[in-house]
Scaffold this motif. Structure first.
Motif, PDB file in Angstrom:
ATOM      1  N   GLY A  38      20.397 -69.236   1.762  1.00 27.03           N
ATOM      2  CA  GLY A  38      21.304 -68.635   2.724  1.00 27.03           C
ATOM      3  C   GLY A  38      21.959 -67.402   2.148  1.00 27.03           C
ATOM      4  O   GLY A  38      23.179 -67.239   2.213  1.00 27.03           O
ATOM      5  N   CYS A  39      21.150 -66.524   1.558  1.00 24.94           N
ATOM      6  CA  CYS A  39      21.671 -65.307   0.926  1.00 24.94           C
ATOM      7  C   CYS A  39      21.581 -64.115   1.882  1.00 24.94           C
ATOM      8  O   CYS A  39      20.932 -64.178   2.919  1.00 24.94           O
ATOM      9  N   THR A  40      22.234 -63.054   1.501  1.00 21.12           N
ATOM     10  CA  THR A  40      22.229 -61.810   2.275  1.00 21.12           C
ATOM     11  C   THR A  40      21.485 -60.738   1.488  1.00 21.12           C
ATOM     12  O   THR A  40      21.647 -60.633   0.271  1.00 21.12           O
ATOM     13  N   GLU A  41      20.683 -59.958   2.190  1.00 23.15           N
ATOM     14  CA  GLU A  41      19.989 -58.856   1.530  1.00 23.15           C
ATOM     15  C   GLU A  41      20.953 -57.683   1.343  1.00 23.15           C
ATOM     16  O   GLU A  41      21.592 -57.248   2.295  1.00 23.15           O
ATOM     17  N   THR A  42      21.042 -57.189   0.128  1.00 25.99           N
ATOM     18  CA  THR A  42      21.874 -56.023  -0.181  1.00 25.99           C
ATOM     19  C   THR A  42      21.040 -55.027  -0.973  1.00 25.99           C
ATOM     20  O   THR A  42      19.918 -55.328  -1.393  1.00 25.99           O
ATOM     21  N   GLU A  43      21.594 -53.834  -1.205  1.00 22.16           N
ATOM     22  CA  GLU A  43      20.887 -52.832  -1.988  1.00 22.16           C
ATOM     23  C   GLU A  43      20.643 -53.315  -3.411  1.00 22.16           C
ATOM     24  O   GLU A  43      19.683 -52.903  -4.072  1.00 22.16           O
ATOM     25  N   ALA A  44      21.521 -54.214  -3.890  1.00 25.71           N
ATOM     26  CA  ALA A  44      21.395 -54.723  -5.254  1.00 25.71           C
ATOM     27  C   ALA A  44      20.490 -55.951  -5.330  1.00 25.71           C
ATOM     28  O   ALA A  44      20.204 -56.440  -6.417  1.00 25.71           O
ATOM     29  N   GLY A  45      20.056 -56.464  -4.172  1.00 24.57           N
ATOM     30  CA  GLY A  45      19.239 -57.665  -4.137  1.00 24.57           C
ATOM     31  C   GLY A  45      19.898 -58.763  -3.325  1.00 24.57           C
ATOM     32  O   GLY A  45      20.923 -58.533  -2.662  1.00 24.57           O
ATOM     33  N   LEU A  46      19.348 -59.953  -3.354  1.00 30.57           N
ATOM     34  CA  LEU A  46      19.910 -61.078  -2.610  1.00 30.57           C
ATOM     35  C   LEU A  46      21.241 -61.503  -3.214  1.00 30.57           C
ATOM     36  O   LEU A  46      21.378 -61.604  -4.424  1.00 30.57           O
ATOM     37  N   ARG A  47      22.210 -61.742  -2.329  1.00 31.86           N
ATOM     38  CA  ARG A  47      23.533 -62.170  -2.776  1.00 31.86           C
ATOM     39  C   ARG A  47      23.985 -63.356  -1.933  1.00 31.86           C
ATOM     40  O   ARG A  47      23.845 -63.360  -0.713  1.00 31.86           O
ATOM     41  N   ASN A  48      24.548 -64.354  -2.603  1.00 26.89           N
ATOM     42  CA  ASN A  48      25.035 -65.573  -1.950  1.00 26.89           C
ATOM     43  C   ASN A  48      26.551 -65.600  -1.981  1.00 26.89           C
ATOM     44  O   ASN A  48      27.158 -65.350  -3.025  1.00 26.89           O
ATOM     45  N   SER A  49      27.171 -65.933  -0.868  1.00 28.66           N
ATOM     46  CA  SER A  49      28.633 -65.892  -0.772  1.00 28.66           C
ATOM     47  C   SER A  49      29.297 -66.892  -1.719  1.00 28.66           C
ATOM     48  O   SER A  49      30.365 -66.618  -2.267  1.00 28.66           O
ATOM     49  N   ASP A  50      28.663 -68.052  -1.925  1.00 24.73           N
ATOM     50  CA  ASP A  50      29.235 -69.032  -2.854  1.00 24.73           C
ATOM     51  C   ASP A  50      29.262 -68.478  -4.274  1.00 24.73           C
ATOM     52  O   ASP A  50      30.264 -68.583  -4.982  1.00 24.73           O
ATOM     53  N   TYR A  64      25.187 -60.725 -11.813  1.00 24.22           N
ATOM     54  CA  TYR A  64      24.953 -61.679 -10.732  1.00 24.22           C
ATOM     55  C   TYR A  64      23.764 -62.583 -11.024  1.00 24.22           C
ATOM     56  O   TYR A  64      23.809 -63.796 -10.774  1.00 24.22           O
ATOM     57  N   GLU A  65      22.691 -62.010 -11.554  1.00 22.15           N
ATOM     58  CA  GLU A  65      21.471 -62.767 -11.808  1.00 22.15           C
ATOM     59  C   GLU A  65      21.684 -63.899 -12.816  1.00 22.15           C
ATOM     60  O   GLU A  65      20.934 -64.881 -12.811  1.00 22.15           O
ATOM     61  N   ASP A  66      22.671 -63.760 -13.688  1.00 25.60           N
ATOM     62  CA  ASP A  66      22.993 -64.843 -14.624  1.00 25.60           C
ATOM     63  C   ASP A  66      23.742 -65.974 -13.927  1.00 25.60           C
ATOM     64  O   ASP A  66      23.580 -67.149 -14.276  1.00 25.60           O
ATOM     65  N   ILE A  67      24.572 -65.599 -12.960  1.00 30.86           N
ATOM     66  CA  ILE A  67      25.360 -66.593 -12.224  1.00 30.86           C
ATOM     67  C   ILE A  67      24.487 -67.367 -11.242  1.00 30.86           C
ATOM     68  O   ILE A  67      24.605 -68.587 -11.114  1.00 30.86           O
ATOM     69  N   ASN A  68      23.597 -66.667 -10.539  1.00 30.73           N
ATOM     70  CA  ASN A  68      22.748 -67.273  -9.512  1.00 30.73           C
ATOM     71  C   ASN A  68      21.290 -66.848  -9.709  1.00 30.73           C
ATOM     72  O   ASN A  68      20.798 -65.965  -9.022  1.00 30.73           O
ATOM     73  N   PRO A  69      20.599 -67.478 -10.672  1.00 29.35           N
ATOM     74  CA  PRO A  69      19.234 -67.060 -10.981  1.00 29.35           C
ATOM     75  C   PRO A  69      18.206 -67.372  -9.897  1.00 29.35           C
ATOM     76  O   PRO A  69      17.184 -66.700  -9.790  1.00 29.35           O
ATOM     77  N   PHE A  70      18.454 -68.397  -9.079  1.00 25.46           N
ATOM     78  CA  PHE A  70      17.516 -68.756  -8.016  1.00 25.46           C
ATOM     79  C   PHE A  70      18.199 -68.554  -6.663  1.00 25.46           C
ATOM     80  O   PHE A  70      18.984 -69.399  -6.216  1.00 25.46           O
ATOM     81  N   ALA A  71      17.929 -67.425  -6.045  1.00 26.80           N
ATOM     82  CA  ALA A  71      18.554 -67.060  -4.771  1.00 26.80           C
ATOM     83  C   ALA A  71      17.471 -66.923  -3.697  1.00 26.80           C
ATOM     84  O   ALA A  71      16.444 -66.283  -3.925  1.00 26.80           O
ATOM     85  N   PHE A  72      17.732 -67.524  -2.533  1.00 17.84           N
ATOM     86  CA  PHE A  72      16.758 -67.507  -1.456  1.00 17.84           C
ATOM     87  C   PHE A  72      17.417 -67.016  -0.160  1.00 17.84           C
ATOM     88  O   PHE A  72      18.568 -67.366   0.127  1.00 17.84           O
ATOM     89  N   LEU A  73      16.677 -66.260   0.610  1.00 17.87           N
ATOM     90  CA  LEU A  73      17.221 -65.652   1.827  1.00 17.87           C
ATOM     91  C   LEU A  73      17.530 -66.653   2.943  1.00 17.87           C
ATOM     92  O   LEU A  73      18.656 -66.675   3.445  1.00 17.87           O
ATOM     93  N   PRO A  74      16.579 -67.492   3.360  1.00 19.49           N
ATOM     94  CA  PRO A  74      16.869 -68.365   4.516  1.00 19.49           C
ATOM     95  C   PRO A  74      17.860 -69.475   4.180  1.00 19.49           C
ATOM     96  O   PRO A  74      17.874 -70.001   3.058  1.00 19.49           O
ATOM     97  N   ALA A  75      18.670 -69.826   5.154  1.00 16.27           N
ATOM     98  CA  ALA A  75      19.655 -70.912   4.978  1.00 16.27           C
ATOM     99  C   ALA A  75      18.989 -72.243   5.277  1.00 16.27           C
ATOM    100  O   ALA A  75      19.285 -72.914   6.281  1.00 16.27           O
ATOM    101  N   ILE A  76      18.063 -72.618   4.401  1.00 15.09           N
ATOM    102  CA  ILE A  76      17.333 -73.877   4.534  1.00 15.09           C
ATOM    103  C   ILE A  76      17.361 -74.597   3.187  1.00 15.09           C
ATOM    104  O   ILE A  76      17.877 -74.067   2.203  1.00 15.09           O
ATOM    105  N   ALA A  77      16.810 -75.798   3.138  1.00 16.31           N
ATOM    106  CA  ALA A  77      16.768 -76.536   1.881  1.00 16.31           C
ATOM    107  C   ALA A  77      16.108 -75.667   0.811  1.00 16.31           C
ATOM    108  O   ALA A  77      15.028 -75.112   1.046  1.00 16.31           O
ATOM    109  N   PRO A  78      16.733 -75.524  -0.357  1.00 19.45           N
ATOM    110  CA  PRO A  78      16.207 -74.620  -1.387  1.00 19.45           C
ATOM    111  C   PRO A  78      14.753 -74.880  -1.787  1.00 19.45           C
ATOM    112  O   PRO A  78      13.995 -73.938  -2.032  1.00 19.45           O
TER     113      PRO A  78
END
Length: 221
Positions: A38-50, A64-78
């Protein structure tokens, strides 16, 4: 000290409570969100609000990549999102990335899960295996709503069955119209023997600072 934060369900308030715990903690703090959908596409890459909320509440600033190494766009089961994008969510890969939490010099570190305790990673694996590999103490967030007693007690049983320690738990009222919250809380206090960190009433537009005032980290086991 590093803790893993899990919840009784999706949307039980894990991120809000985690942000509040980071805000209330003394010294250098940092929060991680290893897997997020459930991430958002930004100029810097996928970003998750949590993940962004955890970063804002942390005093140690990491990429950011250290904090959230596995980020996925759709808000579905990872694990479904990972399969769709050809990413392998193996427990040992996640654990290896989270090992960096031991080397950032934090006095208080949180690793926030996704969904509930038995979040599937695919191929018969679960995020709880990462916690077992790292032998992390667990902080449980109970989303106070109808059905929370069953969810909370089953989650406690599962964590203990995995051989892990529940360092503390928080009751977070997610349903403003929940019937008899005091009585439900009393039942949970009797049934859960781990340290009780606090009850967070339903707050409109709650902030980490507001929630932190309802928590007592001094009893954190």
């Amino acid at each position: 000290m590093t803790f893993f934060v899990t919840g009784t369900d999706t949307d039980c308030g894990k991120t809000l409570i985690s942000s509040a715990l980071l805000t209330a903690a003394k010294g250098e703090t940092v929060g991680f969100k290893p897997v997020a959908s459930g991430c958002t596409e930004t100029e810097a890459g996928l970003r998750n609000s949590d993940a962004l909320a955890l970063m804002a509440a942390s005093t140690i600033k990491l990429p950011y990549e250290d904090i959230n190494p596995f980020a996925f766009l759709p808000a579905i089961a990872p694990h479904i999102a990972a399969e769709q994008t050809g990413v392998q969510l193996a427990p040992n890969r996640i654990a290896a990335m989270m090992k960096m939490s031991e080397f950032v010099g934090a006095d208080f570190c949180l690793i926030e899960g996704a969904g509930g305790w038995r979040l599937p990673l695919g191929d018969g694996h679960y995020l709880s295996e990462v916690v077992q590999m790292m032998q992390l103490p667990v902080i449980l967030v109970v989303g106070m709503k109808l059905g929370c007693l069953n969810h909370a007690l089953l989650t406690v049983e599962a964590i203990k069955a995995d051989g892990l320690n529940i360092a503390g738990w928080v009751a977070n009222q997610v349903d403003p119209d929940m019937a008899h919250p005091e009585e439900n809380l009393a039942t949970l206090k009797t049934a859960i023997t781990a340290p009780f960190l606090g009850f967070v009433p339903h707050l409109s537009e709650a902030t980490a600072e507001q929630v932190a005032s309802h928590l007592d980290l001094s009893v954190l086991g």
